[in-house]
Scaffold this motif. Structure first.
Motif, PDB file in Angstrom:
ATOM      1  N   UNK A  19       0.831  -1.200   0.000  1.00  0.00           N
ATOM      2  CA  UNK A  19       0.000   0.000   0.000  1.00  0.00           C
ATOM      3  C   UNK A  19       0.872   1.259   0.000  1.00  0.00           C
ATOM      4  N   UNK A  20       1.918   1.240   0.825  1.00  0.00           N
ATOM      5  CA  UNK A  20       2.834   2.393   0.878  1.00  0.00           C
ATOM      6  C   UNK A  20       3.498   2.619  -0.475  1.00  0.00           C
ATOM      7  N   UNK A  21       3.990   1.521  -1.068  1.00  0.00           N
ATOM      8  CA  UNK A  21       4.679   1.635  -2.362  1.00  0.00           C
ATOM      9  C   UNK A  21       3.729   2.166  -3.431  1.00  0.00           C
ATOM     10  N   UNK A  22       2.512   1.643  -3.424  1.00  0.00           N
ATOM     11  CA  UNK A  22       1.550   2.071  -4.455  1.00  0.00           C
ATOM     12  C   UNK A  22       1.103   3.518  -4.250  1.00  0.00           C
ATOM     13  N   UNK A  23       0.976   3.895  -2.989  1.00  0.00           N
ATOM     14  CA  UNK A  23       0.602   5.290  -2.710  1.00  0.00           C
ATOM     15  C   UNK A  23       1.687   6.238  -3.209  1.00  0.00           C
ATOM     16  N   UNK A  24       2.934   5.864  -2.938  1.00  0.00           N
ATOM     17  CA  UNK A  24       4.046   6.703  -3.402  1.00  0.00           C
ATOM     18  C   UNK A  24       4.083   6.772  -4.924  1.00  0.00           C
ATOM     19  N   UNK A  25       3.900   5.605  -5.547  1.00  0.00           N
ATOM     20  CA  UNK A  25       3.945   5.573  -7.017  1.00  0.00           C
ATOM     21  C   UNK A  25       2.845   6.427  -7.623  1.00  0.00           C
ATOM     22  N   UNK A  26       1.701   6.475  -6.944  1.00  0.00           N
ATOM     23  CA  UNK A  26       0.577   7.240  -7.466  1.00  0.00           C
ATOM     24  C   UNK A  26       0.659   8.728  -7.137  1.00  0.00           C
ATOM     25  N   UNK A 143      12.181  16.197  -9.196  1.00  0.00           N
ATOM     26  CA  UNK A 143      11.289  15.413 -10.071  1.00  0.00           C
ATOM     27  C   UNK A 143      12.087  14.416 -10.893  1.00  0.00           C
ATOM     28  N   UNK A 144      13.241  14.891 -11.391  1.00  0.00           N
ATOM     29  CA  UNK A 144      14.098  14.025 -12.204  1.00  0.00           C
ATOM     30  C   UNK A 144      14.611  12.859 -11.356  1.00  0.00           C
ATOM     31  N   UNK A 145      14.983  13.183 -10.101  1.00  0.00           N
ATOM     32  CA  UNK A 145      15.468  12.140  -9.202  1.00  0.00           C
ATOM     33  C   UNK A 145      14.351  11.124  -8.934  1.00  0.00           C
ATOM     34  N   UNK A 146      13.166  11.633  -8.723  1.00  0.00           N
ATOM     35  CA  UNK A 146      12.002  10.778  -8.473  1.00  0.00           C
ATOM     36  C   UNK A 146      11.728   9.880  -9.683  1.00  0.00           C
ATOM     37  N   UNK A 147      11.840  10.451 -10.868  1.00  0.00           N
ATOM     38  CA  UNK A 147      11.642   9.654 -12.084  1.00  0.00           C
ATOM     39  C   UNK A 147      12.629   8.494 -12.157  1.00  0.00           C
ATOM     40  N   UNK A 148      13.845   8.775 -11.675  1.00  0.00           N
ATOM     41  CA  UNK A 148      14.858   7.711 -11.684  1.00  0.00           C
ATOM     42  C   UNK A 148      14.538   6.630 -10.663  1.00  0.00           C
ATOM     43  N   UNK A 149      13.938   7.051  -9.549  1.00  0.00           N
ATOM     44  CA  UNK A 149      13.655   6.080  -8.476  1.00  0.00           C
ATOM     45  C   UNK A 149      12.409   5.246  -8.741  1.00  0.00           C
ATOM     46  N   UNK A 150      11.532   5.802  -9.555  1.00  0.00           N
ATOM     47  CA  UNK A 150      10.240   5.132  -9.788  1.00  0.00           C
ATOM     48  C   UNK A 150      10.369   3.675 -10.229  1.00  0.00           C
ATOM     49  N   UNK A 151      11.210   3.378 -11.241  1.00  0.00           N
ATOM     50  CA  UNK A 151      11.261   1.986 -11.693  1.00  0.00           C
ATOM     51  C   UNK A 151      11.590   0.998 -10.583  1.00  0.00           C
ATOM     52  N   UNK A 152      12.518   1.366  -9.676  1.00  0.00           N
ATOM     53  CA  UNK A 152      12.869   0.398  -8.633  1.00  0.00           C
ATOM     54  C   UNK A 152      11.729   0.263  -7.618  1.00  0.00           C
ATOM     55  N   UNK A 153      11.010   1.357  -7.387  1.00  0.00           N
ATOM     56  CA  UNK A 153       9.851   1.269  -6.493  1.00  0.00           C
ATOM     57  C   UNK A 153       8.739   0.432  -7.142  1.00  0.00           C
ATOM     58  N   UNK A 157       7.090  -2.919  -5.721  1.00  0.00           N
ATOM     59  CA  UNK A 157       5.642  -3.149  -5.625  1.00  0.00           C
ATOM     60  C   UNK A 157       5.266  -4.473  -6.308  1.00  0.00           C
ATOM     61  N   UNK A 158       5.894  -4.730  -7.443  1.00  0.00           N
ATOM     62  CA  UNK A 158       5.609  -5.975  -8.159  1.00  0.00           C
ATOM     63  C   UNK A 158       5.994  -7.178  -7.290  1.00  0.00           C
ATOM     64  N   UNK A 159       7.179  -7.105  -6.672  1.00  0.00           N
ATOM     65  CA  UNK A 159       7.621  -8.200  -5.799  1.00  0.00           C
ATOM     66  C   UNK A 159       6.683  -8.377  -4.615  1.00  0.00           C
ATOM     67  N   UNK A 160       6.213  -7.254  -4.076  1.00  0.00           N
ATOM     68  CA  UNK A 160       5.297  -7.340  -2.939  1.00  0.00           C
ATOM     69  C   UNK A 160       3.974  -7.977  -3.347  1.00  0.00           C
TER      70      UNK A 160
END
Ligand SMILES: [Zn+2]
Length: 258
Positions: A19-26, A143-153, A157-160
């Protein structure tokens, strides 16, 4: 063999992490919240000043159009004044001329006020924009840093999600549906830790979610057998924090046969 309660505890944890990961991603990540709030606030101020500038400009335009109309009228009346033949007509026309002159000066005042408002809004806008540039740069960098972090998050989420599936399959139908019913009803807080009541006298226990009393037998039952027992009041599934296998000495001592 894994006890259902242990699986349920793991499932609850995995669901919370998911839930935390998905909230952040959204939305935006925690570390960006502060800057994001500042950015939005400044942006809103700038938007407001832009609207004020535009409103002032429109108001001035309206006033100018009003002046132009009134001046046309005035010219017409001034031409007519040479053609009037009676005293009465002459007086009426002078009256009209006065009225239209009054309109012109009202429009002029309105135009000047609008111009002054536009000017001060423009000036404030320029100051805000100058200060905003630095914030904008920092915001874009984050924002650019966040864009870079998104794929690993997203990967996390997929693993979770996979983990959640594995845990769900580990539970038998009745346990799973019991958990899911409570999970839904409690908005994701299906479990409640059993906590000791801090006070003098005999040791007592309560539900960590609603504070309702938990009988010592329930604690022992959960610790020894991993039984699925719901709180009498809030109906969450009770568990013992940090100790899934062994019972604390106090609880045992209190209920060992004399
Ligand atoms: Zn409770």
């Amino acid at each position: 063999m894994m006890r259902p309660l242990d699986t349920i505890i793991e499932l609850q944890e995995a669901l919370e992490q998911l839930h935390r990961a998905e909230t952040q991603l959204g939305g935006i990540p925690d570390w960006m919240q502060e800057l994001d709030a500042e950015y939005r606030e400044r942006k809103e101020e700038i938007d407001e000043l832009e609207s004020a500038t535009e409103a002032g400009r429109l108001e001035r335009k309206t006033a100018e159009a009003g002046i132009a109309d009134a001046q046309e009228k005035l010219k017409r009346y001034q031409r007519q004044i040479n053609e009037v033949t009676t005293q009465r007509e002459y007086g009426a026309l002078l009256q009209e001329i006065d009225t239209v002159k009054g309109q012109i000066s009202a429009f002029e005042e309105q135009g000047i006020a609008a111009m002054e408002r536009t000017e001060s809004a423009k000036q404030a806008l320029e100051e805000k924009r100058a200060g905003f540039q630095d914030l904008e740069d920092r915001y874009q960098a984050e924002l650019a840093r966040w864009d870079k972090e998104k794929p690993s998050l997203a990967d996390e989420a997929r693993k979770l999600r996979e983990r959640v599936e594995v845990l769900r399959e580990r539970l038998s139908r009745p346990y799973l549906s019991q958990f899911e019913r409570i999970h839904e009803r409690t908005h994701g807080q299906a479990l409640a830790p059993i906590r000791r009541i801090e006070r003098k006298g005999p040791t007592m226990w309560h539900c960590g979610a609603c504070n309702y009393n938990v009988r010592p037998q329930v604690l022992v039952e959960i610790q020894n057998r991993g039984s699925l027992i719901q709180c009498d009041s809030c109906k969450r599934i009770l568990y013992v924090e940090g100790e899934r296998e062994s019972a604390p000495a106090e609880a045992n001592a209190a209920h060992s046969p004399a």
